[in-house]
Motif scaffolding. Structure first.
Motif, short mmCIF file in Angstrom:
data_model
loop_
_atom_site.label_atom_id
_atom_site.label_comp_id
_atom_site.label_asym_id
_atom_site.label_seq_id
_atom_site.Cartn_x
_atom_site.Cartn_y
_atom_site.Cartn_z
N LEU A 118 53.27 64.50 59.14
CA LEU A 118 53.51 65.22 57.89
C LEU A 118 54.99 65.21 57.56
CD1 LEU A 118 51.56 67.25 59.94
CD2 LEU A 118 50.98 68.08 57.68
N ASP A 119 55.31 65.41 56.29
CA ASP A 119 56.70 65.62 55.92
C ASP A 119 57.01 67.11 56.05
OD1 ASP A 119 55.73 66.93 53.68
OD2 ASP A 119 56.19 65.30 52.28
N PRO A 120 58.28 67.51 55.92
CA PRO A 120 58.62 68.93 56.09
C PRO A 120 57.91 69.86 55.13
CG PRO A 120 60.60 67.58 56.27
CD PRO A 120 59.50 66.66 55.82
N ASP A 121 57.42 69.33 53.99
CA ASP A 121 56.70 70.16 53.02
C ASP A 121 55.22 70.30 53.34
OD1 ASP A 121 59.03 70.53 51.53
OD2 ASP A 121 58.70 68.69 50.40
N GLY A 122 54.75 69.61 54.40
CA GLY A 122 53.35 69.72 54.79
C GLY A 122 52.45 68.65 54.22
N THR A 123 52.99 67.67 53.50
CA THR A 123 52.18 66.58 52.95
C THR A 123 51.81 65.61 54.07
OG1 THR A 123 53.30 66.75 50.82
CG2 THR A 123 52.09 64.71 51.27
N VAL A 124 50.52 65.27 54.17
CA VAL A 124 50.07 64.36 55.22
C VAL A 124 50.50 62.93 54.85
CG1 VAL A 124 48.08 63.39 56.40
CG2 VAL A 124 48.12 65.82 55.83
N LEU A 125 51.26 62.31 55.74
CA LEU A 125 51.72 60.94 55.53
C LEU A 125 50.82 59.93 56.24
CD1 LEU A 125 55.56 61.48 56.07
CD2 LEU A 125 54.30 61.47 53.92
N ALA A 126 50.28 60.31 57.38
CA ALA A 126 49.43 59.39 58.14
C ALA A 126 48.56 60.20 59.09
CB ALA A 126 50.27 58.38 58.91
N ASP A 127 47.34 59.70 59.31
CA ASP A 127 46.40 60.29 60.26
C ASP A 127 46.09 59.21 61.29
OD1 ASP A 127 44.53 61.76 61.56
OD2 ASP A 127 43.00 61.68 59.99
N LEU A 128 46.70 59.31 62.45
CA LEU A 128 46.64 58.24 63.45
C LEU A 128 45.46 58.45 64.39
CD1 LEU A 128 50.46 57.98 64.23
CD2 LEU A 128 49.12 56.77 62.51
N VAL A 129 44.36 57.79 64.10
CA VAL A 129 43.15 57.88 64.92
C VAL A 129 42.73 56.47 65.30
CG1 VAL A 129 40.75 58.62 65.00
CG2 VAL A 129 42.40 59.98 63.74
N GLY A 130 42.50 56.24 66.57
CA GLY A 130 42.09 54.92 67.05
C GLY A 130 43.23 54.25 67.79
N VAL A 131 42.94 53.77 68.99
CA VAL A 131 43.95 53.13 69.82
C VAL A 131 44.56 51.95 69.08
CG1 VAL A 131 44.36 51.89 71.97
CG2 VAL A 131 42.81 53.86 71.93
N GLY A 132 45.88 51.89 69.05
CA GLY A 132 46.58 50.80 68.39
C GLY A 132 46.95 51.06 66.95
N THR A 133 46.46 52.17 66.38
CA THR A 133 46.82 52.48 64.99
C THR A 133 48.32 52.72 64.89
OG1 THR A 133 44.66 53.45 64.59
CG2 THR A 133 46.41 54.05 63.06
N ARG A 134 48.94 52.17 63.86
CA ARG A 134 50.40 52.24 63.72
C ARG A 134 50.79 52.81 62.37
NH1 ARG A 134 53.73 47.23 65.20
NH2 ARG A 134 54.38 48.08 67.22
N PHE A 135 51.96 53.43 62.36
CA PHE A 135 52.53 53.95 61.12
C PHE A 135 54.03 53.71 61.16
CE2 PHE A 135 54.70 57.68 59.13
CZ PHE A 135 54.45 57.34 57.81
N GLU A 136 54.55 53.04 60.13
CA GLU A 136 55.99 52.82 60.05
C GLU A 136 56.65 54.08 59.51
OE1 GLU A 136 58.01 48.87 59.00
OE2 GLU A 136 58.32 50.07 57.19
N ALA A 137 57.24 54.84 60.40
CA ALA A 137 57.83 56.12 60.02
C ALA A 137 59.13 55.95 59.26
CB ALA A 137 58.07 56.97 61.27
#
Length: 506
Positions: A118-137
């Motif tokens: 989430l960002d500091p305001d509480g907006t969901v940026l990514a939901d990481l479920v599943g081995v190997g799932t990636r998110f470019e922060a």
């Protein structure tokens, strides 16, 4: 049980000694910084009998990105609790001979399955479920172009290069929402931890007083062809959804569960407590809690999850009588009811089969989506767009905002007149100069773009054929009355009150 002394609720013995709270961390703040891009190189090829062989400066390398990746071997956010700053590697500078700088290595941070970003305001940026799932922060900065890449018909041998871009910096909040099929809810000391220990190989801490469980406990249960996970969520109390007790800290672990199971202590001696009022109180808390994943998870509100009621401790005669009395009330709500004892193990087999069927039915109705290996949530934006607005702090001044103008200014070497002229060409082609004229900007008006301020010189022709001059110079800027870089810097320091106006700029 991991060296801890354990006493059952029914034995009448005092609770055993409990070790300090385990370091299970399920919410952390994290500051990520991507790597800076390397600067481009301004170089001219030279060899014997060829003193000026043309530009051969290479491009700078890309800065490394910060990436979050689900790892099955990570079960807590503890590492980020102690290391709240993460920075990727910078790219290196380009070199002569058309040699590009090396890219900075990406920084891959391992997170548990079920991590929500989430960002500091509480907006969901990514939901990481599943081995190997990636998110470019945070994405790395692009490397600056070398003078070989900047060569054109107008500039055959540029005496400048572009600076590398800064990497993205941002603050994030990571929350761990356990990936469990069955969530056990109930008042403190209702027997949830004992049930997890009995149905699975998990070994949670158990003792006879409220809030024994300070972290969610997970266990794996097999029944026939169905294998499911069961989570013991720390005890809830009335007001948990508003922050009372420990409940609010761990309600997030119920968001992904397929089935909610009320574990009721039928042997409690506390005044004013009975199974029906206990369940009603917790149902009110579940209804008041608003999961952050409702919009994206497809799971729906907690109030919509299947329910099951587990009447525990029926090995005590009075508890068995009470369980028999309240069973019809729960069945009237359409909830399956099971009377069990984790001490005598009575009723556990039918309960296991019932939980397996509920989980199986829920999975059939909610097939899991294909696990994503890359999570991207780009923000829509028009890079060609820009705005020109009056500067509220400088009379007659203007502020130019826009992705491209700000990036171009950050890439410019302002101590190099040729680089400044190249910037003027780019801004003119984008339409910034025309917009300043429309806004009524006067010669000498102070214009701010990004972190740089300068006096606007509309008489400088941009986008025209350039007269060849020495490397690093631009004939259009070769004016006696032009304010140099040192003078501009001195003027900014005077406006900020950092130096005396009469101080020499030399």
């Amino acid at each position: 049980m991991s060296g801890d002394t354990v006493h059952d609720h029914h034995a009448g013995a005092p609770a055993g000694k409990v070790s300090p709270m385990s370091r299970f961390i399920d919410r952390v703040a994290l500051h990520v910084s991507a790597g800076k891009g390397g600067n481009g190189c301004a170089s001219v090829h030279r060899e014997k009998f060829k003193p000026l062989g043309g530009p051969d400066g290479g491009n700078g390398g890309r800065g490394g990105a910060v990436i979050l990746e689900v790892d099955p071997g990570v079960h807590t956010l503890l590492d980020f609790h102690y290391h709240q700053h993460a920075k990727a590697e910078n790219g290196t500078q380009g070199m002569g001979g058309n040699r590009s700088g090396s890219n900075g290595d990406d920084l891959v941070l391992k997170v548990p399955d079920g991590t929500v970003v989430l960002d500091p305001d509480g907006t969901v940026l990514a939901d990481l479920v599943g081995v190997g799932t990636r998110f470019e922060a945070a994405s790395g900065g692009r490397g600056g172009l070398g003078n070989a890449a900047l060569a054109s018909k107008a500039r055959k041998a540029p005496g400048f290069a572009l600076l590398g871009e800064a990497g993205v910096e941002r603050d994030l909040v990571l929350e761990l929402k356990s990936v469990a099929d069955v969530g056990l809810v109930g008042f403190p000391s209702a027997g949830k931890s004992s049930l997890v220990a009995t149905l699975s190989a998990a070994k949670p801490k158990i003792a006879d007083y409220p809030f024994t469980t300070l972290t969610p406990n997970l266990g794996v249960v097999s029944s026939g062809d169905t294998t499911f996970t069961i989570a013991d969520v720390p005890g809830l109390i009335p007001g948990a959804s508003e922050g009372r007790g420990l409940g609010l800290e761990f309600l997030r672990h119920l968001e992904r569960t397929a089935v909610l199971a009320h574990v009721v202590d039928c042997a409690t001696l506390e005044p004013g407590r009975d199974p029906i009022s206990d369940v009603d109180a917790l149902e009110a808390e579940l209804a008041a809690y608003k999961p952050a994943l409702d919009a994206d998870s497809g799971l729906g509100d907690l109030a919509e999850r299947p329910r099951i009621v587990i009447l525990n401790k029926v090995d005590v005669p009075e508890a068995a009588e009470l369980a028999e009395m309240v069973t019809p009330d729960f069945e009237a709500r359409g909830w399956p009811v099971f009377s069990i004892s984790t001490v005598s193990h009575s009723g556990l087999r039918p309960l296991t089969f019932a939980l397996a069927k509920l989980v199986h039915d829920y999975r059939e109705a909610h097939p899991p989506a294909e696990p994503a290996r890359q999570v991207l949530r780009p923000v829509a934006r028009n890079e060609a767009a820009f705005t020109v607005v009056p500067d509220p702090e400088t009379p007659g001044g203007f502020v130019v905002r826009g992705t491209r103008p700000e990036r171009w200014v950050a890439q410019t070497q302002f101590d190099n007149d040729e680089a400044v002229g190249y910037l003027a060409d780019r801004l003119a082609r984008l339409g910034v100069e025309d917009e300043l004229v429309k806004q009524g900007a006067q010669p000498g008006a102070f214009v701010t773009i990004g972190d740089v301020g300068f006096e606007w010189e509309p008489q400088t022709p941009a986008g025209v054929d350039i007269t060849r001059t020495g490397r690093g110079t631009d004939a259009r800027l070769d004016q006696v009355d032009r304010i140099g870089a040192d003078e501009r810097k001195h003027a900014r320091r005077v406006r900020r009150g950092l130096v005396d106006p009469d101080e020499d700029t030399e």
